[in-house]
Design an enzyme around this catalytic site. Sequence first.
Site, PDB file in Angstrom:
ATOM      1  CG  ASP A  33      -2.047  -0.956   1.165  1.00  0.00           C
ATOM      2  OD1 ASP A  33      -2.237  -1.552   0.091  1.00  0.00           O
ATOM      3  OD2 ASP A  33      -2.749  -1.124   2.178  1.00  0.00           O
ATOM      4  CE  LYS A  55      -7.625  -0.222  -0.230  1.00  0.00           C
ATOM      5  NZ  LYS A  55      -9.004  -0.411  -0.704  1.00  0.00           N
ATOM      6  CG  MET A 168      -8.507   6.826   6.725  1.00  0.00           C
ATOM      7  SD  MET A 168      -9.059   5.202   6.155  1.00  0.00           S
ATOM      8  CE  MET A 168      -9.937   4.601   7.615  1.00  0.00           C
TER       9      MET A 168
END
Length: 255
Positions: A33, A55, A168
Site C-alpha cells: 500500500d 490505497k 481518515m
Amino acid sequence: MKLTLIGAGPGDPDLITLKGIKALQKARVVLYDSLAHPSLLDYCPEDCVKILVGKRFGKTSCGQDEINDLIVEKARQYGEVVRLKGGDSFIFGRGYEEILFAAEHGIESEVIPGISSSYAVPALAGIPLTSRGVSESFWVITGTTKQHELSKDVRLAAQSTATVVILMGLHKLQEIVAIYSELGKTDESISIIQNGTLEEQKVVTGKIGNIVPLSQVSEMASPAIIVIGKVAALPDLSYDKVRGMMQNSQSVTAD
C-alpha cells in the site's frame, strides 16, 4: 498456497515488527500500500516482485476487488504472496476481507500484526490517549465508512468523556466540528497530526470552535489523524520537546 498479511506500522519504517521484517526477507511477491514506507521493500530479496496497489484517500491504484484477485493470482503463480499494509491490517485495513477471499480460494493465511497509527501517532506527538484523572478510555473511529460518510459513532463518542481518535477523517472535519458544537463542546481540545511518526510530521492543536480555520492556515492535509479530548491539551513532553525546553533553560541560565 499462502497469504501473509503484514502490518507495516504507522509510517516510520523502524516501527515495523521483527516478525514482519523476517517475512519480507523471504518474500517472492509483495503487494504493498501507499502508506507502507517504501524503504521497507529494501528488506525483500532482489528478485522479489513488488506491486503497488495504492490505497490512500483520493488516490487508489487498485480497487479492493482487483487487489483480492491479485492475491489469488500471485499466490497461485508463486505459491505464496505477501500483503504489506499500513498500520495494522485489522484496524480499518480490510485485512479480514482479504484473508476471507483467500480462504474461499483455498489459500491459507498468516497475520502479522502491526503497530496501529491510532495510538502510535498521538503518542509520538506527545498525546497519551489515556491519562489518570484525565481520560479513562478512548474510541477509534473511521472518518469514512463504506458509504463514504462520516461514521454515526462519532456522535455517540462525542457524548462521552472519552478520548476520540478519528482516522481518515480530515476531509470530514467540518462535519465533526458541527457535531461537537451541537453538543455544546466548542471548548473541547482537538489536535490534528499529519504524516505522523515521520520527519515531516506536523501538528496543529486548538479547540473545536477554532480548529477549522487553524487547519486551513496550517494547510493540513491527508494522511492525518484527529484526536479530540482533554488529552489533546496536555503539554507535549515528547523527547524532542523536552530536549528543546532543556536547551532553552540552559541558554537562559548561561545568560
